[in-house]
Design a protein around this motif. Structure first.
Motif, PDB file in Angstrom:
ATOM      1  N   ARG A 221       0.830  -1.210   0.000  1.00  0.00           N
ATOM      2  CA  ARG A 221       0.000   0.000   0.000  1.00  0.00           C
ATOM      3  C   ARG A 221       0.860   1.254   0.000  1.00  0.00           C
ATOM      4  NH1 ARG A 221      -3.559  -2.857   3.574  1.00  0.00           N
ATOM      5  NH2 ARG A 221      -2.355  -2.064   5.357  1.00  0.00           N
ATOM      6  N   SER A 222       1.920   1.241   0.817  1.00  0.00           N
ATOM      7  CA  SER A 222       2.799   2.406   0.927  1.00  0.00           C
ATOM      8  C   SER A 222       3.535   2.673  -0.377  1.00  0.00           C
ATOM      9  CB  SER A 222       3.808   2.201   2.069  1.00  0.00           C
ATOM     10  OG  SER A 222       3.151   2.046   3.298  1.00  0.00           O
ATOM     11  N   VAL A 223       4.052   1.600  -1.010  1.00  0.00           N
ATOM     12  CA  VAL A 223       4.800   1.773  -2.262  1.00  0.00           C
ATOM     13  C   VAL A 223       3.878   2.270  -3.367  1.00  0.00           C
ATOM     14  CG1 VAL A 223       6.121   0.591  -4.050  1.00  0.00           C
ATOM     15  CG2 VAL A 223       6.549   0.068  -1.643  1.00  0.00           C
ATOM     16  N   ILE A 224       2.667   1.709  -3.448  1.00  0.00           N
ATOM     17  CA  ILE A 224       1.716   2.150  -4.479  1.00  0.00           C
ATOM     18  C   ILE A 224       1.373   3.628  -4.280  1.00  0.00           C
ATOM     19  CG2 ILE A 224      -0.651   1.873  -5.329  1.00  0.00           C
ATOM     20  CD1 ILE A 224      -0.341  -1.154  -4.683  1.00  0.00           C
ATOM     21  N   ALA A 225       1.084   4.013  -3.028  1.00  0.00           N
ATOM     22  CA  ALA A 225       0.755   5.421  -2.752  1.00  0.00           C
ATOM     23  C   ALA A 225       1.933   6.331  -3.056  1.00  0.00           C
ATOM     24  CB  ALA A 225       0.334   5.571  -1.289  1.00  0.00           C
ATOM     25  N   LEU A 226       3.128   5.922  -2.658  1.00  0.00           N
ATOM     26  CA  LEU A 226       4.336   6.709  -2.931  1.00  0.00           C
ATOM     27  C   LEU A 226       4.525   6.895  -4.429  1.00  0.00           C
ATOM     28  CD1 LEU A 226       7.132   7.943  -2.153  1.00  0.00           C
ATOM     29  CD2 LEU A 226       8.035   5.611  -2.289  1.00  0.00           C
ATOM     30  N   GLY A 227       4.455   5.791  -5.171  1.00  0.00           N
ATOM     31  CA  GLY A 227       4.648   5.869  -6.614  1.00  0.00           C
ATOM     32  C   GLY A 227       3.645   6.780  -7.276  1.00  0.00           C
ATOM     33  N   HIS A 228       2.383   6.619  -6.946  1.00  0.00           N
ATOM     34  CA  HIS A 228       1.352   7.452  -7.568  1.00  0.00           C
ATOM     35  C   HIS A 228       1.506   8.922  -7.195  1.00  0.00           C
ATOM     36  CE1 HIS A 228      -1.516   3.807  -8.335  1.00  0.00           C
ATOM     37  NE2 HIS A 228      -0.573   3.929  -9.251  1.00  0.00           N
ATOM     38  N   ASN A 229       1.904   9.188  -5.952  1.00  0.00           N
ATOM     39  CA  ASN A 229       2.130  10.579  -5.546  1.00  0.00           C
ATOM     40  C   ASN A 229       3.282  11.221  -6.309  1.00  0.00           C
ATOM     41  OD1 ASN A 229       0.041  10.658  -3.694  1.00  0.00           O
ATOM     42  ND2 ASN A 229       1.311   9.992  -1.981  1.00  0.00           N
ATOM     43  N   LEU A 230       4.228  10.393  -6.778  1.00  0.00           N
ATOM     44  CA  LEU A 230       5.354  10.895  -7.576  1.00  0.00           C
ATOM     45  C   LEU A 230       5.066  10.834  -9.072  1.00  0.00           C
ATOM     46  CD1 LEU A 230       8.343   9.272  -5.625  1.00  0.00           C
ATOM     47  CD2 LEU A 230       7.705  11.698  -5.665  1.00  0.00           C
ATOM     48  N   GLY A 231       3.842  10.437  -9.433  1.00  0.00           N
ATOM     49  CA  GLY A 231       3.477  10.367 -10.839  1.00  0.00           C
ATOM     50  C   GLY A 231       4.044   9.158 -11.555  1.00  0.00           C
ATOM     51  N   LEU A 232       4.325   8.073 -10.811  1.00  0.00           N
ATOM     52  CA  LEU A 232       4.920   6.878 -11.399  1.00  0.00           C
ATOM     53  C   LEU A 232       3.887   5.762 -11.509  1.00  0.00           C
ATOM     54  CD1 LEU A 232       8.203   6.787  -9.264  1.00  0.00           C
ATOM     55  CD2 LEU A 232       7.840   7.917 -11.466  1.00  0.00           C
ATOM     56  N   ASN A 233       4.120   4.854 -12.463  1.00  0.00           N
ATOM     57  CA  ASN A 233       3.319   3.645 -12.568  1.00  0.00           C
ATOM     58  C   ASN A 233       3.934   2.553 -11.702  1.00  0.00           C
ATOM     59  OD1 ASN A 233       1.245   4.437 -14.430  1.00  0.00           O
ATOM     60  ND2 ASN A 233       2.798   4.426 -16.031  1.00  0.00           N
ATOM     61  N   LEU A 234       3.088   1.626 -11.230  1.00  0.00           N
ATOM     62  CA  LEU A 234       3.540   0.547 -10.359  1.00  0.00           C
ATOM     63  C   LEU A 234       3.330  -0.807 -11.039  1.00  0.00           C
ATOM     64  CD1 LEU A 234       4.609   1.224  -7.476  1.00  0.00           C
ATOM     65  CD2 LEU A 234       3.071   2.962  -8.364  1.00  0.00           C
ATOM     66  N   VAL A 235       4.352  -1.651 -10.964  1.00  0.00           N
ATOM     67  CA  VAL A 235       4.273  -3.020 -11.482  1.00  0.00           C
ATOM     68  C   VAL A 235       4.537  -3.970 -10.320  1.00  0.00           C
ATOM     69  CG1 VAL A 235       5.131  -4.695 -13.156  1.00  0.00           C
ATOM     70  CG2 VAL A 235       5.213  -2.242 -13.705  1.00  0.00           C
ATOM     71  N   ALA A 236       3.606  -4.876 -10.063  1.00  0.00           N
ATOM     72  CA  ALA A 236       3.803  -5.897  -9.019  1.00  0.00           C
ATOM     73  C   ALA A 236       4.392  -7.144  -9.657  1.00  0.00           C
ATOM     74  CB  ALA A 236       2.482  -6.215  -8.333  1.00  0.00           C
ATOM     75  N   GLU A 237       5.527  -7.603  -9.116  1.00  0.00           N
ATOM     76  CA  GLU A 237       6.195  -8.791  -9.647  1.00  0.00           C
ATOM     77  C   GLU A 237       5.782 -10.039  -8.865  1.00  0.00           C
ATOM     78  OE1 GLU A 237      10.502  -7.649 -11.062  1.00  0.00           O
ATOM     79  OE2 GLU A 237      10.233  -6.903  -9.026  1.00  0.00           O
TER      80      GLU A 237
END
Length: 279
Positions: A221-237
């Motif tokens: 949850r923290s990584v997804i929120a961090l990424g989106h707040n920085l304008g980044l896309n998230l990929v779960a491996e």
């Protein structure tokens, strides 16, 4: 061996250590020959959009078709290639072959995908990296925006200012950049905002069991929120079951890859897999 276990310690010589040394020496010799004899091949793992379920991209993963051991996974030979200096030559082959395969993919009339390629530290620091990439893209008539280079935090944090300058050059020719295995290295959040990257890849160790493991869920949850707040896309491996996929969908992760979608496949097999899914 004692040094690798930490300081102020000792280890007795054993037959097991001797056997490991002999195997390592043999593998090193065979690794050099493998490049000459073209024993390496690429497999591709699909990356799927969580929202629409459509295919977004594919990650190139190297395999060694050993004449006696069969198909050898990178965990066994990439560390040796890095230690011996062969990783630059191997990495150059991977880049060139993967871009050529992307051109073949397009020629087959399949949906356009983004191609992800991992870079080692030595390859990232290779002064000829940008020129080699430009040459491969030109020869195979592939747009730079279709290619994404994946870098671990360890690679990025090695001489930070130099790393940022190299990334700027790569972005300057239109390539995408992603931080691979995010959360397993030692990068500071203050540094992350300086990296000209577009994606964060959440390491599979955090994704595994995320639907049941509250600690893993908190990290994701923290990584997804961090990424989106920085304008980044998230990929779960490493997504392996539907409960993990459903959790990631409900928490607005952008993309997923893992055995639930498909194991890494040779290009021809992936083409058939996509063609059958469209039928």
């Amino acid at each position: 061996h004692a040094k690798s276990e930490g300081r102020n310690t000792f280890r007795f010589f054993t037959e097991r250590l001797h056997a490991e040394l002999v195997e390592r020496k043999a593998m090193l010799d065979q690794l050099a020959q493998a490049l000459v004899q073209q024993q390496f091949e690429l497999h591709y793992q699909p990356v799927m959009s969580v929202r629409g379920g459509d295919l977004h991209g594919m990650e190139a993963l190297v395999r060694w078709r050993h004449p006696t051991l069969g198909l050898v996974t990178p965990e066994r030979f990439v560390p040796l290639a890095e230690q011996s200096g062969l990783i630059v030559a191997l990495g150059h082959w991977i880049l060139t072959q993967a871009i050529a395969d992307l051109a073949r993919w397009d020629a087959a009339g399949l949906p356009p995908l983004r191609l992800a390629i991992n870079l080692s530290l030595a390859q990232f620091r290779d002064p000829a990296l940008v020129e080699r990439l430009e040459a491969a893209l030109s020869v195979h008539q592939v747009a730079a925006a279709r290619v994404e280079l994946e870098l671990t935090e360890t690679v990025l944090m090695h001489d930070l200012d130099d790393a940022i300058a190299i990334m700027a050059r790569l972005r300057g020719i239109g390539l995408g950049l992603a931080v691979d295995d995010f959360g397993t290295g030692y990068s500071s959040l203050s540094y992350l905002k300086r990296f000209p990257v577009q994606k964060l890849k959440i390491d599979k160790s955090f994704v595994r069991g995320v639907a049941q493991d509250e600690e893993a869920a908190a990290i994701c949850r923290s990584v997804i929120a961090l990424g989106h707040n920085l304008g980044l896309n998230l990929v779960a491996e490493g997504v392996e079951d539907r409960a993990e996929l459903q959790w990631l969908r409900s928490h607005h992760c952008d993309y997923v890859q893992g055995f639930l979608i498909s194991k890494p496949l040779p290009l021809a097999d992936l083409q058939r897999w996509v063609a059958s899914s469209r039928a």
